[in-house]
Design a protein around this motif. Structure first.
Motif, short mmCIF file in Angstrom:
data_model
loop_
_atom_site.label_atom_id
_atom_site.label_comp_id
_atom_site.label_asym_id
_atom_site.label_seq_id
_atom_site.Cartn_x
_atom_site.Cartn_y
_atom_site.Cartn_z
N ARG A 206 48.07 64.98 48.21
CA ARG A 206 47.93 65.63 46.98
C ARG A 206 46.59 66.28 46.45
O ARG A 206 45.61 66.37 47.32
CB ARG A 206 48.13 64.35 45.71
CG ARG A 206 46.89 63.56 45.82
CD ARG A 206 47.27 62.49 44.71
NE ARG A 206 46.11 61.43 44.48
CZ ARG A 206 45.94 60.47 45.18
NH1 ARG A 206 46.88 59.91 46.18
NH2 ARG A 206 44.85 59.59 44.85
N VAL A 207 46.68 67.34 45.49
CA VAL A 207 45.64 67.88 45.02
C VAL A 207 44.92 68.85 46.24
O VAL A 207 43.86 69.10 46.55
CB VAL A 207 44.16 67.05 44.59
CG1 VAL A 207 43.31 67.77 43.48
CG2 VAL A 207 44.58 65.72 43.62
N PRO A 208 46.04 69.67 46.79
CA PRO A 208 45.67 70.37 47.87
C PRO A 208 44.99 71.48 47.43
O PRO A 208 44.41 72.04 48.52
CB PRO A 208 46.94 70.74 48.67
CG PRO A 208 47.98 70.66 47.71
CD PRO A 208 47.35 69.27 46.77
N LEU A 209 44.84 71.89 46.22
CA LEU A 209 44.26 73.10 45.86
C LEU A 209 43.03 72.51 44.88
O LEU A 209 42.68 73.44 44.33
CB LEU A 209 45.00 73.99 44.64
CG LEU A 209 46.52 74.57 45.68
CD1 LEU A 209 47.20 75.41 44.72
CD2 LEU A 209 45.74 75.50 46.85
N ALA A 210 42.62 71.31 45.21
CA ALA A 210 41.39 70.98 44.54
C ALA A 210 41.44 71.33 42.99
O ALA A 210 40.51 71.74 42.46
CB ALA A 210 40.00 71.56 45.12
N SER A 211 42.55 70.65 42.26
CA SER A 211 42.65 70.76 41.17
C SER A 211 42.75 72.41 40.61
O SER A 211 42.37 72.64 39.56
CB SER A 211 41.72 70.19 40.14
OG SER A 211 41.74 68.75 40.68
N GLY A 212 43.27 73.03 41.40
CA GLY A 212 43.26 74.36 41.06
C GLY A 212 41.98 75.15 41.68
O GLY A 212 42.13 76.65 41.34
N TYR A 213 40.74 74.65 41.72
CA TYR A 213 39.60 75.51 42.23
C TYR A 213 39.90 76.37 43.45
O TYR A 213 39.34 77.39 43.54
CB TYR A 213 38.34 74.46 42.42
CG TYR A 213 38.27 73.56 41.09
CD1 TYR A 213 38.20 74.12 39.95
CD2 TYR A 213 37.90 72.22 41.36
CE1 TYR A 213 37.95 73.30 38.58
CE2 TYR A 213 37.53 71.55 40.23
CZ TYR A 213 37.44 71.95 39.07
OH TYR A 213 37.44 71.23 37.85
#
Length: 297
Positions: A206-213
């Motif tokens: 989960r959060v593979p895009l680091a919260s969209g960052y």
């Protein structure tokens, strides 16, 4: 799309899933049923078969959008993963509810919202070790599994270095670990992933895009509105992450490759990871996410 076996569950899941926290309204916008339908339809068109949600993404709100969608489609086309352990009060406000009798009620509410009589994966949701270690909880969950309401159990660990809950998976009959993992946060590689591989556990990142960052859309100094969960992140930590993202973009992402697709594929190249479950605000983001499968070779 590519598919992988989700550990000992033997379910074959798409390497890209659809995370649906955003449907609950804590990522800066409210969704309509038509908007949720468009996202899920695009996912199905692209071969995605995994939806991840939770009881506390809104008060079963995300589940309700998914349920209304599924009720008009073929339930067997989808692997639905949801979670238990928290009661939603309002945005960013929850109460932990892990008592066995409360979990029974939560599951029934989730099944009602999802308009289905079973969930494929029911996950312990970021609870502390002392709650996880309650044998009565897992006995209750096993009975719900025997009753056909749950196909498989999983654990969504709150800390991405929670070796205690990961190592106990075989004991409590949990077949899947969900964990924060991305190019900015590689902690699971040290202890959690080796434990998953030893036990043949499926891993959902989960959060593979680091919260969209790691989407590549935000520059250092970017700010987020008060209705966006990122507004609550530490400002200095956010600045450091975005500066690191700039460096990664310049030195690691091949020319002409979308950074978000690259970041998802980066996660999937670790042998322990089965699937990534990024959020997506619209069908276009679903398409961009799905392209990561093409980068796996």
């Amino acid at each position: 799309m590519k598919y992988r076996r989700l550990g000992k569950t033997e379910m074959n899941v798409s390497v890209i899933g659809i995370g649906t926290w955003q449907f609950g309204g804590e990522w800066g916008r409210q969704y309509s049923q038509d908007e949720a339908d468009a996202i899920l339809d695009k996912g199905r068109e692209l071969g995605i078969n995994l939806i991840d949600t939770a009881e506390c993404y809104g008060d079963h709100l995300s589940e309700s959008f998914i349920g209304s969608y599924i009720a008009r489609r073929n339930r067997e086309d989808w692997i639905i993963a949801t979670k238990f352990g928290h009661h939603f009060h309002e945005n960013f406000s929850r109460t932990a509810l892990f008592a066995p009798q409360d979990v029974v009620k939560q599951l029934d509410a989730s099944l009602k919202a999802l308009k289905t009589d079973y969930v494929d994966l029911y996950q312990f949701h970021s609870g502390p070790d002392q709650v996880f270690d309650n044998d009565d909880l897992w006995t209750t969950l096993d009975k719900l599994k025997q009753a056909g309401k749950i196909r498989h159990l999983g654990t969504s660990i709150g800390s991405n270095d929670n070796l205690h809950q990961t190592d106990a998976s075989a004991k409590v009959n949990s077949s899947v670990i969900q964990v924060v993992y991305n190019r900015l946060d590689r902690v699971p590689e040290e202890r959690v992933f080796p434990s998953c591989e030893r036990q043949d556990l499926g891993v959902l990142a989960r959060v593979p895009l680091a919260s969209g960052y790691l989407s590549g859309k935000y520059k250092p100094g970017a700010t987020f509105g008060s209705t966006d969960v990122r507004h609550h992140h530490d400002a200095q930590a956010t600045l450091r992450k975005l500066e690191e993202v700039e460096q990664i973009k310049q030195t690691e992402v091949p020319p002409g490759v979308d950074m978000a697709s690259w970041a998802l594929a980066w996660c999937l190249k670790h042998p322990a990871v089965t699937s990534v479950i990024p959020g997506c605000k619209d069908p276009e983001q679903v398409t961009a996410n799905a392209k990561a499968a093409e980068l796996l070779g």
